[in-house]
Motif scaffolding. Structure first.
Motif, PDB file in Angstrom:
ATOM      1  N   LEU A  45       2.920   4.723   1.271  1.00  0.00           N
ATOM      2  CA  LEU A  45       2.284   4.205   2.315  1.00  0.00           C
ATOM      3  C   LEU A  45       0.773   3.867   1.750  1.00  0.00           C
ATOM      4  N   ARG A  46       0.213   4.683   1.018  1.00  0.00           N
ATOM      5  CA  ARG A  46      -1.072   4.625   0.503  1.00  0.00           C
ATOM      6  C   ARG A  46      -1.058   3.308  -0.514  1.00  0.00           C
ATOM      7  N   TYR A  92     -10.689  -1.325  -5.237  1.00  0.00           N
ATOM      8  CA  TYR A  92      -9.114  -1.290  -4.889  1.00  0.00           C
ATOM      9  C   TYR A  92      -8.421  -1.330  -6.064  1.00  0.00           C
ATOM     10  N   SER A 112       0.070 -13.357   6.033  1.00  0.00           N
ATOM     11  CA  SER A 112       0.163 -11.834   6.215  1.00  0.00           C
ATOM     12  C   SER A 112      -0.164 -11.319   4.729  1.00  0.00           C
ATOM     13  N   LEU A 148       0.877   0.749  -0.530  1.00  0.00           N
ATOM     14  CA  LEU A 148       0.717  -0.525   0.014  1.00  0.00           C
ATOM     15  C   LEU A 148      -0.531  -0.957   0.891  1.00  0.00           C
ATOM     16  N   GLU A 149      -1.251   0.377   1.331  1.00  0.00           N
ATOM     17  CA  GLU A 149      -2.201   0.013   2.139  1.00  0.00           C
ATOM     18  C   GLU A 149      -3.547  -0.626   1.177  1.00  0.00           C
ATOM     19  N   LEU A 150      -3.525   0.109   0.057  1.00  0.00           N
ATOM     20  CA  LEU A 150      -4.536  -0.408  -0.948  1.00  0.00           C
ATOM     21  C   LEU A 150      -3.988  -1.816  -1.482  1.00  0.00           C
ATOM     22  N   ARG A 151      -2.930  -2.044  -1.683  1.00  0.00           N
ATOM     23  CA  ARG A 151      -2.638  -3.381  -1.913  1.00  0.00           C
ATOM     24  C   ARG A 151      -3.004  -4.559  -1.127  1.00  0.00           C
ATOM     25  N   SER A 152      -2.823  -4.084   0.209  1.00  0.00           N
ATOM     26  CA  SER A 152      -3.192  -4.986   1.332  1.00  0.00           C
ATOM     27  C   SER A 152      -4.796  -5.253   1.339  1.00  0.00           C
ATOM     28  N   TRP A 153      -5.658  -4.396   1.095  1.00  0.00           N
ATOM     29  CA  TRP A 153      -7.107  -4.439   0.897  1.00  0.00           C
ATOM     30  C   TRP A 153      -7.159  -5.146  -0.241  1.00  0.00           C
ATOM     31  N   ALA A 192       8.510   1.045   3.723  1.00  0.00           N
ATOM     32  CA  ALA A 192       7.368   1.606   4.474  1.00  0.00           C
ATOM     33  C   ALA A 192       7.436   1.539   5.986  1.00  0.00           C
ATOM     34  N   TYR A 239       7.947  -3.035   1.471  1.00  0.00           N
ATOM     35  CA  TYR A 239       7.488  -3.109   2.686  1.00  0.00           C
ATOM     36  C   TYR A 239       8.587  -2.633   3.679  1.00  0.00           C
TER      37      TYR A 239
END
Length: 147
Positions: free
Chosen positions: A39-40, A97, A2, A42-47, A29, A26
């Protein structure tokens, strides 16, 4: 694996900005009261994690192809050109990113600042007065003299 478990180059900045560990971020979130900034981020972190993984894969492929013990007869210019293009795309995504995440973290209020959640607007108080009562129909008119 993940993306939440993959380390990134911005993890330290995230934990400092939010004042808690990644696992706690997480968990927050996933809750109903997660802030838009969290939320933004962590989304950027995922990308970012995916982009950094792509950079590492291309780097490893280039290192393997150019290793001293590798057969030089199998080294092809077209493969290296393709890897160079792939690396350029992966680095561009990673940099984009990382920049976006850094900008988001820079513009966030400090941890514990509740100004994002509770905003009270104090407007001016309005007072009204009633208009004067209407005057009788003939008010102020001159009286007629009778003889």
């Amino acid at each position: 694996m993940s993306v939440a478990l993959k380390p990134t180059g911005q993890d330290e900045a995230l934990t400092q900005a939010f004042g808690t560990s990644l696992s706690e971020l997480y968990a927050q979130a996933a809750g109903p009261e997660a802030s838009a900034a969290l939320l933004r981020a962590l989304e950027l972190r995922s990308w970012l994690a995916v982009a950094e993984e792509q950079v590492a894969r291309v780097r490893d492929r280039i290192h393997d192809a150019t290793a001293a013990d590798h057969d030089m007869g199998q080294l092809l210019a077209d493969d290296l050109r393709f890897d160079a293009q792939w690396m350029e795309a992966a680095l561009s995504a990673r940099d984009g990113y990382a920049t976006a995440l850094g900008e988001l973290l820079r513009t966030m209020p400090p941890p514990g600042d509740s100004s994002e959640r509770t905003v009270q607007l104090a407007g001016p108080k309005l007072t009204t007065t009633l208009p004067p009562a209407p005057a009788p129909a003939r008010a102020g008119a001159a009286r007629e003299r009778r003889l």
